[in-house]
Scaffold this motif. Sequence first.
Motif, PDB file in Angstrom:
ATOM      1  N   LEU A 127       0.797  -1.047   0.006  1.00 25.10           N
ATOM      2  CA  LEU A 127      -0.277  -0.059  -0.218  1.00 25.10           C
ATOM      3  C   LEU A 127       0.841   1.198   0.051  1.00 25.10           C
ATOM      4  N   VAL A 128       1.988   1.314   0.706  1.00 31.43           N
ATOM      5  CA  VAL A 128       2.949   2.394   0.636  1.00 31.43           C
ATOM      6  C   VAL A 128       3.354   2.694  -0.915  1.00 31.43           C
ATOM      7  N   THR A 129       3.517   1.683  -1.660  1.00 29.71           N
ATOM      8  CA  THR A 129       3.856   2.041  -3.157  1.00 29.71           C
ATOM      9  C   THR A 129       2.666   2.547  -3.734  1.00 29.71           C
ATOM     10  N   ALA A 130       1.434   2.028  -3.497  1.00 29.68           N
ATOM     11  CA  ALA A 130       0.072   2.281  -4.374  1.00 29.68           C
ATOM     12  C   ALA A 130      -0.302   3.548  -3.898  1.00 29.68           C
ATOM     13  N   LEU A 131      -0.161   3.959  -2.645  1.00 32.04           N
ATOM     14  CA  LEU A 131      -0.542   5.240  -2.113  1.00 32.04           C
ATOM     15  C   LEU A 131       0.150   6.533  -2.771  1.00 32.04           C
ATOM     16  N   LYS A 132       1.670   6.183  -2.871  1.00 31.53           N
ATOM     17  CA  LYS A 132       2.416   7.129  -3.701  1.00 31.53           C
ATOM     18  C   LYS A 132       2.152   7.397  -5.036  1.00 31.53           C
ATOM     19  N   ASP A 133       1.604   6.133  -5.792  1.00 29.68           N
ATOM     20  CA  ASP A 133       1.447   6.230  -7.099  1.00 29.68           C
ATOM     21  C   ASP A 133       0.032   6.818  -7.364  1.00 29.68           C
ATOM     22  N   ASN A 134      -1.003   6.987  -6.380  1.00 30.36           N
ATOM     23  CA  ASN A 134      -2.174   7.356  -6.523  1.00 30.36           C
ATOM     24  C   ASN A 134      -2.770   8.561  -5.966  1.00 30.36           C
ATOM     25  N   LEU A 135      -2.186   9.170  -4.714  1.00 30.21           N
ATOM     26  CA  LEU A 135      -2.615  10.136  -4.071  1.00 30.21           C
ATOM     27  C   LEU A 135      -1.846  11.255  -4.427  1.00 30.21           C
ATOM     28  N   PRO A 136      -2.398  12.489  -4.409  1.00 34.55           N
ATOM     29  CA  PRO A 136      -1.657  13.876  -4.478  1.00 34.55           C
ATOM     30  C   PRO A 136      -0.637  13.941  -3.902  1.00 34.55           C
ATOM     31  N   ASP A 137       0.512  14.801  -4.240  1.00 32.41           N
ATOM     32  CA  ASP A 137       1.830  14.957  -3.770  1.00 32.41           C
ATOM     33  C   ASP A 137       1.885  15.243  -2.201  1.00 32.41           C
ATOM     34  N   ARG A 138       0.808  16.016  -1.822  1.00 30.17           N
ATOM     35  CA  ARG A 138       0.912  16.455  -0.475  1.00 30.17           C
ATOM     36  C   ARG A 138      -0.715  16.231  -0.089  1.00 30.17           C
ATOM     37  N   CYS A 139      -1.082  15.542   0.884  1.00 24.50           N
ATOM     38  CA  CYS A 139      -2.533  15.444   1.331  1.00 24.50           C
ATOM     39  C   CYS A 139      -2.546  14.401   2.338  1.00 24.50           C
ATOM     40  N   VAL A 140      -3.484  14.451   3.007  1.00 23.78           N
ATOM     41  CA  VAL A 140      -3.990  13.721   4.302  1.00 23.78           C
ATOM     42  C   VAL A 140      -5.271  13.148   4.007  1.00 23.78           C
ATOM     43  N   VAL A 141      -5.443  11.906   3.868  1.00 29.59           N
ATOM     44  CA  VAL A 141      -6.677  11.122   3.451  1.00 29.59           C
ATOM     45  C   VAL A 141      -7.022  10.005   4.524  1.00 29.59           C
ATOM     46  N   ASP A 142      -8.539  10.203   4.661  1.00 31.25           N
ATOM     47  CA  ASP A 142      -8.953   9.286   5.891  1.00 31.25           C
ATOM     48  C   ASP A 142      -9.415   8.012   5.127  1.00 31.25           C
ATOM     49  N   GLY A 143      -9.362   6.611   5.346  1.00 26.99           N
ATOM     50  CA  GLY A 143     -10.041   5.755   4.720  1.00 26.99           C
ATOM     51  C   GLY A 143      -9.764   4.345   5.576  1.00 26.99           C
ATOM     52  N   GLU A 144      -9.920   3.396   4.800  1.00 29.17           N
ATOM     53  CA  GLU A 144      -9.976   2.025   5.369  1.00 29.17           C
ATOM     54  C   GLU A 144      -9.158   1.039   4.644  1.00 29.17           C
ATOM     55  N   ILE A 145      -8.406   0.274   5.381  1.00 32.44           N
ATOM     56  CA  ILE A 145      -7.631  -0.742   4.792  1.00 32.44           C
ATOM     57  C   ILE A 145      -8.541  -1.791   4.680  1.00 32.44           C
ATOM     58  N   VAL A 146      -8.316  -2.522   3.704  1.00 32.75           N
ATOM     59  CA  VAL A 146      -9.222  -3.918   3.587  1.00 32.75           C
ATOM     60  C   VAL A 146      -8.809  -4.915   2.891  1.00 32.75           C
ATOM     61  N   ILE A 147      -8.973  -6.276   2.795  1.00 32.77           N
ATOM     62  CA  ILE A 147      -8.382  -7.393   1.984  1.00 32.77           C
ATOM     63  C   ILE A 147      -9.550  -7.771   1.187  1.00 32.77           C
ATOM     64  N   VAL A 148      -9.662  -8.173  -0.216  1.00 34.78           N
ATOM     65  CA  VAL A 148     -10.773  -8.769  -0.748  1.00 34.78           C
ATOM     66  C   VAL A 148     -10.185 -10.138  -0.961  1.00 34.78           C
ATOM     67  N   HIS A 149     -11.146 -10.962  -0.780  1.00 37.38           N
ATOM     68  CA  HIS A 149     -11.034 -12.409  -0.891  1.00 37.38           C
ATOM     69  C   HIS A 149     -12.447 -12.988  -1.496  1.00 37.38           C
ATOM     70  N   ASP A 150     -12.281 -13.757  -2.651  1.00 39.96           N
ATOM     71  CA  ASP A 150     -13.521 -14.519  -3.136  1.00 39.96           C
ATOM     72  C   ASP A 150     -14.613 -13.284  -3.386  1.00 39.96           C
ATOM     73  N   ARG A 151     -13.973 -12.078  -3.794  1.00 37.02           N
ATOM     74  CA  ARG A 151     -15.184 -11.157  -4.174  1.00 37.02           C
ATOM     75  C   ARG A 151     -15.876 -10.368  -3.100  1.00 37.02           C
ATOM     76  N   ARG A 152     -15.396 -10.722  -1.856  1.00 33.20           N
ATOM     77  CA  ARG A 152     -16.008  -9.946  -0.534  1.00 33.20           C
ATOM     78  C   ARG A 152     -14.986  -9.530   0.285  1.00 33.20           C
ATOM     79  N   LEU A 153     -15.044  -8.880   1.212  1.00 27.34           N
ATOM     80  CA  LEU A 153     -14.138  -8.427   2.344  1.00 27.34           C
ATOM     81  C   LEU A 153     -13.836  -9.559   3.199  1.00 27.34           C
TER      82      LEU A 153
END
Length: 356
Positions: free
Chosen positions: A61-87
């Motif tokens: 996620l560290v890599t993915a967030l660098k690739d997808n978030l604005p250069d300077r920001c603070v974002v609230d969210g949820e870390i999830v894992i998907v298996h068999d098409r559900r959380l």
Amino acid sequence: MDLPVMPPVKPMLAKSVTAIPPGMQYEAKWDGFRAVVHRDGAEIEIGSRTGKPLNRYFPELVTALKDNLPDRCVVDGEIVIVHDRRLDFDRLTERIHPAASRVKMLAETTPASFVAFDLLALGDDSLLDTPLVARRSALARALSTARPPVHLAPATTDPALAHDWFERFEGAGLDGVIAKPLDLPYRPDARLMFKIKHERTADVVVAGFRFHKSGPIVGSLLLGLYDAHGTLQHVGVCAAFPMKRRAELLTELEPLRMPDPGGHPWAAWAEEAAHESARLPGAQSRWTGKKDLSWVPLRPERVCEVAYDHMEGDRFRHTAQFRRWRPDRLPESCTYAQLEEVVRYDLAEVLGTPEN
């Protein structure tokens, strides 16, 4: 790191209500690890609900967030894992592991995703005092080009659609619905949002209890259900009792106490190998640490009705709520068959829902 909102930040919270309130923004309630992400250029800090850093447990996620978030920001969210098409919360908890090699392997085999639903800062501007509607618009623009595993959480102001989500999304492993006032500023650690969760009831066997940390009164009741093979499986606990009631329960349950637990269905709970083939209370984990998990066995003869929100596999996902004793029910009748089976729903459709 030099941002207008600096870590650690405790996320804004929600209080439980029984119905979806009108006139708000509605989102699905995600069943994962709450996380506030700070990014300042190459620096990323993923903070847990309590402010502890999570970077080492989710390197992908560290890599993915660098690739997808604005250069300077603070974002609230949820870390999830998907298996068999559900959380899958169980697979998510496996990521909190002390061995870096284990974390690396799981990051490759069961990668995590991040679902963003609020924006606390962007560039040099703090958005803590900005109304929700404006923060949501800014977040949607900031993540307009984001790609999996970073997602923008679906949101709507249509209460009818929120009710539809409440009914359908549970099949994808979501908890319910969050309602947020449209003019709400962001207030860390304050319960200013509203959560509406599913509630069902089940009749369960009371097969033991743990003492309360304050002394010789009941802390929690250990609950069981019989599986298709007639084995009593430990499915969770109920623990929310007034102090007076905890003392009364100790007296009520005294006739059921077993001086010799040898004949109890969960007698092998202290043996690590026994937990591999059955659900037993007292399993050690990295969550429990050195916590005393001992318990008092009871003859499995008493039945109570509890309320629960949803199942995680073969157990209650959260602590159940005691409703009443059921002297009219036989313990053997307390089986998994009584539980409502939720219609499965593809999580990809949840994340693909357009804004309304």
